[in-house]
Design a protein around this motif. Structure first.
Motif, PDB file in Angstrom:
ATOM      1  N   MET A 135       0.816  -1.203   0.000  1.00  0.00           N
ATOM      2  CA  MET A 135       0.000   0.000   0.000  1.00  0.00           C
ATOM      3  C   MET A 135       0.855   1.260   0.000  1.00  0.00           C
ATOM      4  O   MET A 135       0.574   2.221  -0.728  1.00  0.00           O
ATOM      5  CB  MET A 135      -0.926   0.001   1.223  1.00  0.00           C
ATOM      6  CG  MET A 135      -2.051  -0.996   1.162  1.00  0.00           C
ATOM      7  SD  MET A 135      -3.244  -0.784   2.519  1.00  0.00           S
ATOM      8  CE  MET A 135      -3.802   0.886   2.224  1.00  0.00           C
ATOM      9  N   GLY A 136       1.920   1.275   0.813  1.00  0.00           N
ATOM     10  CA  GLY A 136       2.766   2.468   0.869  1.00  0.00           C
ATOM     11  C   GLY A 136       3.448   2.760  -0.447  1.00  0.00           C
ATOM     12  O   GLY A 136       3.470   3.913  -0.914  1.00  0.00           O
ATOM     13  N   ALA A 137       4.012   1.718  -1.074  1.00  0.00           N
ATOM     14  CA  ALA A 137       4.695   1.924  -2.358  1.00  0.00           C
ATOM     15  C   ALA A 137       3.708   2.354  -3.439  1.00  0.00           C
ATOM     16  O   ALA A 137       4.013   3.246  -4.256  1.00  0.00           O
ATOM     17  CB  ALA A 137       5.408   0.635  -2.766  1.00  0.00           C
ATOM     18  N   SER A 138       2.529   1.751  -3.453  1.00  0.00           N
ATOM     19  CA  SER A 138       1.538   2.094  -4.483  1.00  0.00           C
ATOM     20  C   SER A 138       1.046   3.531  -4.315  1.00  0.00           C
ATOM     21  O   SER A 138       0.931   4.276  -5.295  1.00  0.00           O
ATOM     22  CB  SER A 138       0.362   1.118  -4.414  1.00  0.00           C
ATOM     23  OG  SER A 138       0.789  -0.208  -4.632  1.00  0.00           O
ATOM     24  N   ILE A 139       0.759   3.926  -3.077  1.00  0.00           N
ATOM     25  CA  ILE A 139       0.298   5.303  -2.844  1.00  0.00           C
ATOM     26  C   ILE A 139       1.393   6.306  -3.173  1.00  0.00           C
ATOM     27  O   ILE A 139       1.138   7.358  -3.784  1.00  0.00           O
ATOM     28  CB  ILE A 139      -0.172   5.454  -1.382  1.00  0.00           C
ATOM     29  CG1 ILE A 139      -1.416   4.603  -1.138  1.00  0.00           C
ATOM     30  CG2 ILE A 139      -0.466   6.913  -1.065  1.00  0.00           C
ATOM     31  CD1 ILE A 139      -1.879   4.587   0.298  1.00  0.00           C
ATOM     32  N   THR A 190      -3.798  -0.440  -7.575  1.00  0.00           N
ATOM     33  CA  THR A 190      -3.023  -1.428  -6.819  1.00  0.00           C
ATOM     34  C   THR A 190      -3.160  -1.204  -5.317  1.00  0.00           C
ATOM     35  O   THR A 190      -3.313  -2.159  -4.539  1.00  0.00           O
ATOM     36  CB  THR A 190      -1.545  -1.356  -7.230  1.00  0.00           C
ATOM     37  OG1 THR A 190      -1.431  -1.557  -8.650  1.00  0.00           O
ATOM     38  CG2 THR A 190      -0.727  -2.415  -6.515  1.00  0.00           C
ATOM     39  N   ALA A 191      -3.105   0.054  -4.889  1.00  0.00           N
ATOM     40  CA  ALA A 191      -3.272   0.357  -3.465  1.00  0.00           C
ATOM     41  C   ALA A 191      -4.665  -0.034  -2.972  1.00  0.00           C
ATOM     42  O   ALA A 191      -4.824  -0.626  -1.895  1.00  0.00           O
ATOM     43  CB  ALA A 191      -3.025   1.845  -3.211  1.00  0.00           C
ATOM     44  N   LEU A 192      -5.692   0.266  -3.771  1.00  0.00           N
ATOM     45  CA  LEU A 192      -7.055  -0.097  -3.389  1.00  0.00           C
ATOM     46  C   LEU A 192      -7.236  -1.610  -3.357  1.00  0.00           C
ATOM     47  O   LEU A 192      -7.887  -2.157  -2.453  1.00  0.00           O
ATOM     48  CB  LEU A 192      -8.048   0.535  -4.363  1.00  0.00           C
ATOM     49  CG  LEU A 192      -9.530   0.239  -4.117  1.00  0.00           C
ATOM     50  CD1 LEU A 192      -9.968   0.765  -2.756  1.00  0.00           C
ATOM     51  CD2 LEU A 192     -10.391   0.834  -5.234  1.00  0.00           C
ATOM     52  N   ALA A 193      -6.655  -2.313  -4.344  1.00  0.00           N
ATOM     53  CA  ALA A 193      -6.782  -3.770  -4.386  1.00  0.00           C
ATOM     54  C   ALA A 193      -6.104  -4.422  -3.191  1.00  0.00           C
ATOM     55  O   ALA A 193      -6.638  -5.374  -2.598  1.00  0.00           O
ATOM     56  CB  ALA A 193      -6.191  -4.305  -5.691  1.00  0.00           C
ATOM     57  N   SER A 194      -4.934  -3.935  -2.795  1.00  0.00           N
ATOM     58  CA  SER A 194      -4.251  -4.503  -1.629  1.00  0.00           C
ATOM     59  C   SER A 194      -5.041  -4.220  -0.352  1.00  0.00           C
ATOM     60  O   SER A 194      -5.124  -5.075   0.540  1.00  0.00           O
ATOM     61  CB  SER A 194      -2.841  -3.925  -1.513  1.00  0.00           C
ATOM     62  OG  SER A 194      -2.876  -2.511  -1.344  1.00  0.00           O
ATOM     63  N   TYR A 195      -5.639  -3.047  -0.261  1.00  0.00           N
ATOM     64  CA  TYR A 195      -6.462  -2.711   0.904  1.00  0.00           C
ATOM     65  C   TYR A 195      -7.655  -3.662   1.014  1.00  0.00           C
ATOM     66  O   TYR A 195      -7.939  -4.223   2.085  1.00  0.00           O
ATOM     67  CB  TYR A 195      -6.942  -1.272   0.783  1.00  0.00           C
ATOM     68  CG  TYR A 195      -8.002  -0.867   1.785  1.00  0.00           C
ATOM     69  CD1 TYR A 195      -7.659  -0.533   3.089  1.00  0.00           C
ATOM     70  CD2 TYR A 195      -9.336  -0.821   1.421  1.00  0.00           C
ATOM     71  CE1 TYR A 195      -8.630  -0.158   4.008  1.00  0.00           C
ATOM     72  CE2 TYR A 195     -10.314  -0.455   2.325  1.00  0.00           C
ATOM     73  CZ  TYR A 195      -9.952  -0.117   3.616  1.00  0.00           C
ATOM     74  OH  TYR A 195     -10.926   0.238   4.519  1.00  0.00           O
ATOM     75  N   ILE A 196      -8.365  -3.890  -0.098  1.00  0.00           N
ATOM     76  CA  ILE A 196      -9.525  -4.776  -0.089  1.00  0.00           C
ATOM     77  C   ILE A 196      -9.096  -6.220   0.175  1.00  0.00           C
ATOM     78  O   ILE A 196      -9.770  -6.961   0.908  1.00  0.00           O
ATOM     79  CB  ILE A 196     -10.284  -4.670  -1.422  1.00  0.00           C
ATOM     80  CG1 ILE A 196     -10.889  -3.266  -1.572  1.00  0.00           C
ATOM     81  CG2 ILE A 196     -11.377  -5.722  -1.527  1.00  0.00           C
ATOM     82  CD1 ILE A 196     -11.566  -3.033  -2.896  1.00  0.00           C
ATOM     83  N   ILE A 223     -17.538  -6.761   1.565  1.00  0.00           N
ATOM     84  CA  ILE A 223     -16.194  -6.217   1.388  1.00  0.00           C
ATOM     85  C   ILE A 223     -15.877  -6.048  -0.088  1.00  0.00           C
ATOM     86  O   ILE A 223     -15.409  -4.995  -0.535  1.00  0.00           O
ATOM     87  CB  ILE A 223     -15.164  -7.127   2.066  1.00  0.00           C
ATOM     88  CG1 ILE A 223     -15.352  -7.096   3.592  1.00  0.00           C
ATOM     89  CG2 ILE A 223     -13.740  -6.706   1.710  1.00  0.00           C
ATOM     90  CD1 ILE A 223     -14.469  -8.061   4.322  1.00  0.00           C
ATOM     91  N   PHE A 224     -16.137  -7.111  -0.855  1.00  0.00           N
ATOM     92  CA  PHE A 224     -15.854  -7.049  -2.295  1.00  0.00           C
ATOM     93  C   PHE A 224     -16.950  -7.818  -3.027  1.00  0.00           C
ATOM     94  O   PHE A 224     -17.122  -9.017  -2.790  1.00  0.00           O
ATOM     95  CB  PHE A 224     -14.489  -7.652  -2.618  1.00  0.00           C
ATOM     96  CG  PHE A 224     -14.103  -7.503  -4.062  1.00  0.00           C
ATOM     97  CD1 PHE A 224     -13.637  -6.295  -4.532  1.00  0.00           C
ATOM     98  CD2 PHE A 224     -14.228  -8.569  -4.940  1.00  0.00           C
ATOM     99  CE1 PHE A 224     -13.283  -6.143  -5.868  1.00  0.00           C
ATOM    100  CE2 PHE A 224     -13.883  -8.427  -6.262  1.00  0.00           C
ATOM    101  CZ  PHE A 224     -13.401  -7.212  -6.730  1.00  0.00           C
ATOM    102  N   PRO A 225     -17.698  -7.172  -3.901  1.00  0.00           N
ATOM    103  CA  PRO A 225     -18.781  -7.861  -4.613  1.00  0.00           C
ATOM    104  C   PRO A 225     -18.256  -9.059  -5.400  1.00  0.00           C
ATOM    105  O   PRO A 225     -17.267  -8.968  -6.121  1.00  0.00           O
ATOM    106  CB  PRO A 225     -19.328  -6.772  -5.544  1.00  0.00           C
ATOM    107  CG  PRO A 225     -18.979  -5.487  -4.875  1.00  0.00           C
ATOM    108  CD  PRO A 225     -17.666  -5.728  -4.196  1.00  0.00           C
TER     109      PRO A 225
END
Length: 371
Positions: A135-139, A190-196, A223-225
């Motif tokens: 998440m940190g690297a993606s953001i 990528t950041a959103l996908a890792s969070y979910i 959480i994720f449809p």
């Protein structure tokens, strides 16, 4: 005499209560168990002499009793395995045995606010570096490429405002702007996908309290449809859910871009109509250069906005529907489809008495539903 009347009344009430009392009820480990009384036991003993419909009712009661006793036995066995039984053999309440336990919903909500909390709660600490690293690297990369995209976008808008003619310089600037914007969106995704993913991982690996598959499937779908359908092993539903939501999101984006486009054009065209002295060349600054009237641009703006809002409502409906589908599907996994679920349709021949005609024969069908 009055005393005798009260005593007789009390005996009558007690007798009535004894006659009205049906099955006894015992609560063991928080579970209500139905036990048959002597009258029902006598009925079970003489089951062979009862009619078929009464016999099926008695068998159903016996099966329900056996299921309740088996459920209690399973709960006691799990309590013994988890060490929640005292010296006298009584089950220790869960809140006393593990005071800091949290429900699945609370763990999920806390993980949504504080990413990584679910992994800490599940004692899977090795996942934290992967979570925060991804998440940190993606953001960070998304912010970096976003900083390179913004000045290119401002320069592109300035060139478009001066002239709508396509030049090689404008095309080069547009390609570079699109390239930087694409990189920014990829890392944001990528950041959103890792969070979910880690939010769903916290729910999947939750094991402190006993949680049914129904609750896990519903939580995953929220959480994720589509995740709830995958959890229920209804894999063919997942592409339908994801495709439907993706299509609706595309429709929302399409109408929103149209709304923003004609909103800007209407604003510039309205300013031209109200302040013609500010335009010495007598041409509106909107992208259509005054070819369309203010009313026409306003109608287009309102149409795109209405379609966008309707698409948002439909998307919310699809999201709720897939969560309900995962919840119901998880319930139906344990639905009894044995041979006891039968429907019998038999011919019926009987007699009916009437005062006018006396005894009349009756023909028809008899429908028997066993469940």
């Amino acid at each position: 005499m009055l005393l005798v009347v009260f005593i007789a009344f009390g005996c009558g009430v007690a007798s009535a209560q004894n006659l009205m009392r049906g099955r006894k009820q015992i609560v063991t480990g928080g579970v209500l168990i139905e036990t048959v009384d002597s009258l029902e036991q006598a009925r079970l003993d003489s089951l062979e002499n009862l009619p078929n419909d009464v016999k099926r009712m008695s068998e159903k009661r016996a099966k329900r009793l056996a299921d309740s006793l088996a459920r209690v036995q399973r709960q006691r066995q799990r309590a013994i395995e988890m060490g929640r039984v005292d010296d006298d053999g009584n089950i220790i309440p869960r809140e006393k045995w593990f005071a800091d336990s949290m429900s699945l919903s609370r763990v999920t909500i806390t993980s949504a606010v504080l990413p990584g909390y679910g992994q800490i709660y599940n004692k899977q600490y090795w996942k934290l570096p992967v979570l925060y690293g991804t998440m940190g690297a993606s953001i960070g990369l998304a912010v970096h490429f976003g900083g390179k995209y913004k000045p290119l976008k401002r320069e592109y808008d300035a060139m478009i405002a001066e002239s709508l003619s396509r030049t090689e310089e404008l095309n080069t600037l547009q390609r570079q702007m699109i390239r930087e914007n694409t990189k920014k969106q990829v890392f944001m995704f990528t950041a959103l996908a890792s969070y979910i993913y880690f939010l769903g991982d916290a729910a999947m690996n939750y094991s402190t309290n006993e949680v049914s598959d129904v609750k896990k499937a519903t939580t995953m779908s929220l959480i994720f449809p589509g995740a709830g359908q995958v959890y229920n092993k209804s894999y063919w539903k997942a592409p339908i859910v994801i495709g439907g939501l993706a299509s609706m999101i595309y429709v929302i984006d399409w109408n929103n871009r149209g709304f923003q486009r004609f909103k800007k054009a209407h604003s510039l065209r309205a300013d031209f109509d109200q302040n013609p002295d500010n335009y010495p060349d007598g041409v509106s600054k909107d992208e259509f250069r005054g070819r369309y009237s203010t009313t026409f641009l306003k109608n287009l703006r309102d149409s795109y906005r209405r379609n966008r809002d309707l698409s948002i409502l439909l998307t919310a409906g699809v999201y709720v529907f897939q969560a309900v589908d995962a919840h119901v599907d998880a319930h139906l996994k344990d639905f009894d489809v044995s041979d006891n679920l039968t429907v019998d349709l038999n011919p019926l021949f009987d007699y009916q008495y009437s005062q006018i005609n006396g005894v009349d024969p009756v023909f028809g069908f008899n429908l028997n539903l066993t469940f």
